[in-house]
Design an enzyme around this catalytic site. Structure first.
Site, PDB file in Angstrom:
ATOM      1  N   ASP A   8       3.033  -3.560   0.377  1.00  0.00           N
ATOM      2  CA  ASP A   8       2.780  -2.238   0.937  1.00  0.00           C
ATOM      3  C   ASP A   8       4.081  -1.447   0.946  1.00  0.00           C
ATOM      4  O   ASP A   8       5.179  -2.018   0.987  1.00  0.00           O
ATOM      5  CB  ASP A   8       2.228  -2.367   2.365  1.00  0.00           C
ATOM      6  CG  ASP A   8       1.622  -1.071   2.876  1.00  0.00           C
ATOM      7  OD1 ASP A   8       1.319  -0.190   2.045  1.00  0.00           O
ATOM      8  OD2 ASP A   8       1.436  -0.935   4.094  1.00  0.00           O
ATOM      9  N   GLY A   9       3.959  -0.130   0.903  1.00  0.00           N
ATOM     10  CA  GLY A   9       5.139   0.722   0.932  1.00  0.00           C
ATOM     11  C   GLY A   9       4.764   2.134   1.310  1.00  0.00           C
ATOM     12  O   GLY A   9       3.587   2.510   1.295  1.00  0.00           O
ATOM     13  N   GLU A  46       5.250   2.048  -2.998  1.00  0.00           N
ATOM     14  CA  GLU A  46       4.128   1.147  -3.246  1.00  0.00           C
ATOM     15  C   GLU A  46       4.372   0.338  -4.518  1.00  0.00           C
ATOM     16  O   GLU A  46       4.134  -0.881  -4.556  1.00  0.00           O
ATOM     17  CB  GLU A  46       2.823   1.948  -3.374  1.00  0.00           C
ATOM     18  CG  GLU A  46       2.387   2.679  -2.115  1.00  0.00           C
ATOM     19  CD  GLU A  46       1.647   1.784  -1.141  1.00  0.00           C
ATOM     20  OE1 GLU A  46       1.680   0.555  -1.285  1.00  0.00           O
ATOM     21  OE2 GLU A  46       1.014   2.340  -0.210  1.00  0.00           O
ATOM     22  N   ASP A  68      -3.037  -1.924  -0.566  1.00  0.00           N
ATOM     23  CA  ASP A  68      -3.913  -0.870  -0.063  1.00  0.00           C
ATOM     24  C   ASP A  68      -3.693   0.438  -0.813  1.00  0.00           C
ATOM     25  O   ASP A  68      -4.191   1.492  -0.400  1.00  0.00           O
ATOM     26  CB  ASP A  68      -3.747  -0.680   1.445  1.00  0.00           C
ATOM     27  CG  ASP A  68      -2.344  -0.256   1.845  1.00  0.00           C
ATOM     28  OD1 ASP A  68      -1.553   0.145   0.967  1.00  0.00           O
ATOM     29  OD2 ASP A  68      -2.024  -0.314   3.052  1.00  0.00           O
ATOM     30  N   HIS A 121      -4.892  -0.696   7.253  1.00  0.00           N
ATOM     31  CA  HIS A 121      -5.103  -0.595   8.701  1.00  0.00           C
ATOM     32  C   HIS A 121      -6.551  -0.919   9.088  1.00  0.00           C
ATOM     33  O   HIS A 121      -7.150  -0.257   9.933  1.00  0.00           O
ATOM     34  CB  HIS A 121      -4.722   0.800   9.195  1.00  0.00           C
ATOM     35  CG  HIS A 121      -3.363   1.230   8.750  1.00  0.00           C
ATOM     36  ND1 HIS A 121      -2.217   0.532   9.057  1.00  0.00           N
ATOM     37  CD2 HIS A 121      -2.963   2.282   7.969  1.00  0.00           C
ATOM     38  CE1 HIS A 121      -1.173   1.140   8.524  1.00  0.00           C
ATOM     39  NE2 HIS A 121      -1.604   2.193   7.854  1.00  0.00           N
ATOM     40  N   ASP A 131       2.752  -3.753   6.219  1.00  0.00           N
ATOM     41  CA  ASP A 131       3.001  -2.394   6.684  1.00  0.00           C
ATOM     42  C   ASP A 131       4.157  -2.354   7.678  1.00  0.00           C
ATOM     43  O   ASP A 131       5.021  -1.472   7.614  1.00  0.00           O
ATOM     44  CB  ASP A 131       1.726  -1.840   7.322  1.00  0.00           C
ATOM     45  CG  ASP A 131       1.924  -0.434   7.880  1.00  0.00           C
ATOM     46  OD1 ASP A 131       1.996   0.508   7.083  1.00  0.00           O
ATOM     47  OD2 ASP A 131       2.017  -0.293   9.113  1.00  0.00           O
TER      48      ASP A 131
END
Length: 228
Positions: A8-9, A46, A68, A121, A131
């Site tokens: 994630d980023g 990302e 995500d 989330h 995250d």
């Protein structure tokens, strides 16, 4: 058996200081990676998260990469082949973030990767942890120390039971019309709902704390200032 990897980023603001996080659920134990960049974009962070995750594995490794970001997943599974056939160009010009796209393509081609999109989330532990690691990477990019670990809960009383305070199930926040419109537009660009976007922004603000917010705001104001 595939090793499960979460990547994630993101940046705040976008563009602005960013971070990336990786959680590798290896058989011998969980491995966590993170880093940041003082000036980047959501998409670049990302992509960087996925690249750093793949670099951790030797060629031929079998893994399941869970992101995500549909931008990352669709780039690898749908778009890159066409871009390569056209000399890394789209109908509007050169592929954006071509340096990272080419590196990602090179690494993925030498590993057995199953790409999976997961909703951000949504309570998936690995994604939530990635995250938080990305938020830690953003703090590092801003030159801030890691957030202190939460204090251990106090020992329960032994002589008498103390009733727990009543906690409201939810909190309503009033947002004026102009700000609400900005939130809706930003959420659409991020490919998420306004509610999820606001929660993400609030979570980031809490992760950064007052010092981090001040530093991020100063960076944004400096970038907006006209050149001398």
């Amino acid at each position: 058996m595939r090793t499960i990897v979460y990547a994630d980023g993101g940046c705040d603001p976008n563009p602005g200081p960013g971070g990336w996080g990786v959680v590798i659920q290896a058989p011998e134990g969980t491995v966590e990676l993170c880093g940041g960049d003082p000036q980047s974009t959501n998409n670049r962070m990302e992509l960087t998260a996925a690249i750093r995750a793949l670099e951790h594995f030797p060629e031929g490794s079998a893994l399941e990469m869970r992101c995500d970001s549909q931008y990352v997943v669709k780039s690898v599974t749908e778009w890159i082949r066409g871009w390569k056939a056209k000399g890394w160009r789209t109908t509007t010009g050169p592929v954006k973030n071509i340096d990272l796209m080419q590196r990602l393509d090179e690494l993925a081609a030498r590993r057995d990767v199953r790409w999976v999109w997961v909703r951000g989330h949504a309570g998936e532990a690995g994604n939530e942890r990635a995250d938080r690691l990305a938020a830690q990477g953003r703090r590092e990019a801003l030159g801030l120390p890691p957030r202190p670990a939460p204090a251990a809960p106090a020992a329960a009383p032994t002589l008498a039971a103390v009733p727990a305070p009543e906690v409201p199930r939810g909190t309503s926040l009033a947002i004026d019309g102009a700000l609400g419109l900005r939130v809706a537009r930003a959420a659409k660009q991020a490919g998420t709902t306004p509610q999820a976007y606001v929660e993400d922004v609030l979570r980031l603000a809490l992760d950064l704390g007052p010092d981090g917010l001040s530093a991020a705001r100063a960076t944004l104001e400096a970038r907006k200032a006209p050149a001398a």
